[in-house]
Design a protein around this motif. Structure first.
Motif, PDB file in Angstrom:
ATOM      1  N   GLY A  19       0.819  -1.217   0.000  1.00 35.20           N
ATOM      2  CA  GLY A  19       0.000   0.000   0.000  1.00 35.20           C
ATOM      3  C   GLY A  19       0.850   1.263   0.000  1.00 35.20           C
ATOM      4  N   VAL A  20       1.870   1.286   0.859  1.00 34.53           N
ATOM      5  CA  VAL A  20       2.766   2.455   0.921  1.00 34.53           C
ATOM      6  C   VAL A  20       3.541   2.597  -0.386  1.00 34.53           C
ATOM      7  N   GLY A  22       2.731   1.452  -3.391  1.00 33.01           N
ATOM      8  CA  GLY A  22       1.810   1.862  -4.466  1.00 33.01           C
ATOM      9  C   GLY A  22       1.449   3.326  -4.365  1.00 33.01           C
ATOM     10  N   THR A  23       1.210   3.793  -3.138  1.00 32.45           N
ATOM     11  CA  THR A  23       0.882   5.208  -2.938  1.00 32.45           C
ATOM     12  C   THR A  23       2.040   6.099  -3.368  1.00 32.45           C
ATOM     13  N   LEU A  24       3.267   5.716  -2.999  1.00 34.29           N
ATOM     14  CA  LEU A  24       4.448   6.493  -3.390  1.00 34.29           C
ATOM     15  C   LEU A  24       4.637   6.497  -4.912  1.00 34.29           C
ATOM     16  N   VAL A  26       2.276   6.190  -7.253  1.00 32.43           N
ATOM     17  CA  VAL A  26       1.246   7.056  -7.836  1.00 32.43           C
ATOM     18  C   VAL A  26       1.584   8.525  -7.574  1.00 32.43           C
ATOM     19  N   LEU A  27       1.990   8.828  -6.360  1.00 35.50           N
ATOM     20  CA  LEU A  27       2.367  10.206  -6.016  1.00 35.50           C
ATOM     21  C   LEU A  27       3.522  10.691  -6.890  1.00 35.50           C
ATOM     22  N   TYR A  28       4.513   9.838  -7.094  1.00 34.88           N
ATOM     23  CA  TYR A  28       5.652  10.180  -7.955  1.00 34.88           C
ATOM     24  C   TYR A  28       5.184  10.455  -9.383  1.00 34.88           C
TER      25      TYR A  28
END
Length: 192
Positions: A19-20, A22-24, A26-28
């Motif tokens: 989760g972390v 994947g979130t990073l 997408v944020l990138y």
């Protein structure tokens, strides 16, 4: 030994890590196109055109025809407005998110057949086949862009600068005031 509890902890650990991660990722992917231009030698931030600026640009395009290019087209406002006035309009923009959004807006507004948007660096594109050029530049880039356009454009081209004028050219027409000012320059001599 609690094998089931250990397995559950490992599963939760993997889920949290995924989760972390994947979130990073997408944020990138979302943030990078907005941050990278700020790291260039000449920073070209995205600042949306105001409706008054667009009206002033359209005023400078009255009684003009031919092809139009918006250098640094952002979210496509100028290109779409010009297409609604009958121009075949093209936008060049570095930020892929803004290009995709521009394409969507052109489709939504029903002018997608008269517009094209490209992800490209303005210094790597020739503008020689355009008769109308719109530029939302920054002062640091205007001298080099002035030279590039003078070398590439034909003598009947009109260049419209928004927010900042070109440093050496004298404008043929001006509209608006303050940040909404636009300057129009008509090339009257053959290139080269």
């Amino acid at each position: 030994v609690d094998v089931e509890g250990s397995s559950r902890k490992r599963t939760w650990g993997l889920l949290v890590t995924a989760g972390v991660g994947g979130t990073l990722a997408v944020l990138y992917a979302v943030v990078t196109p907005f941050v990278i231009p700020a790291l260039r030698k000449v920073c070209l931030p995205f600042v949306p055109a105001t409706s008054t600026q667009i009206q002033n640009v359209l005023k400078m395009l009255e009684n003009r025809s031919g092809s139009l290019v918006d250098i640094g087209s952002g979210d496509g406002r100028v290109v779409i407005a010009a297409a609604k006035r009958g121009f075949k309009a093209v936008g060049y923009e570095l930020n892929p998110w803004l290009v995709w959004y521009s394409r969507y807006r052109a489709w939504r507004d029903g002018v997608h057949q008269n517009t094209k948007f490209y992800i490209s660096d303005l210094w790597k594109v020739s503008f020689s086949h355009y008769t109308n050029v719109v530029v939302f530049g920054v002062p640091q880039m205007m001298p080099q862009l002035e030279k590039k356009l003078e070398e590439e454009l034909e003598c009947n081209a009109r260049i419209i600068a928004c927010r900042f004028p070109f440093p050496y050219w004298i404008p043929d027409h001006t509209a608006g005031e303050g940040i909404d000012t636009v300057w129009a320059y008509d090339l009257k001599h053959p290139r080269g």
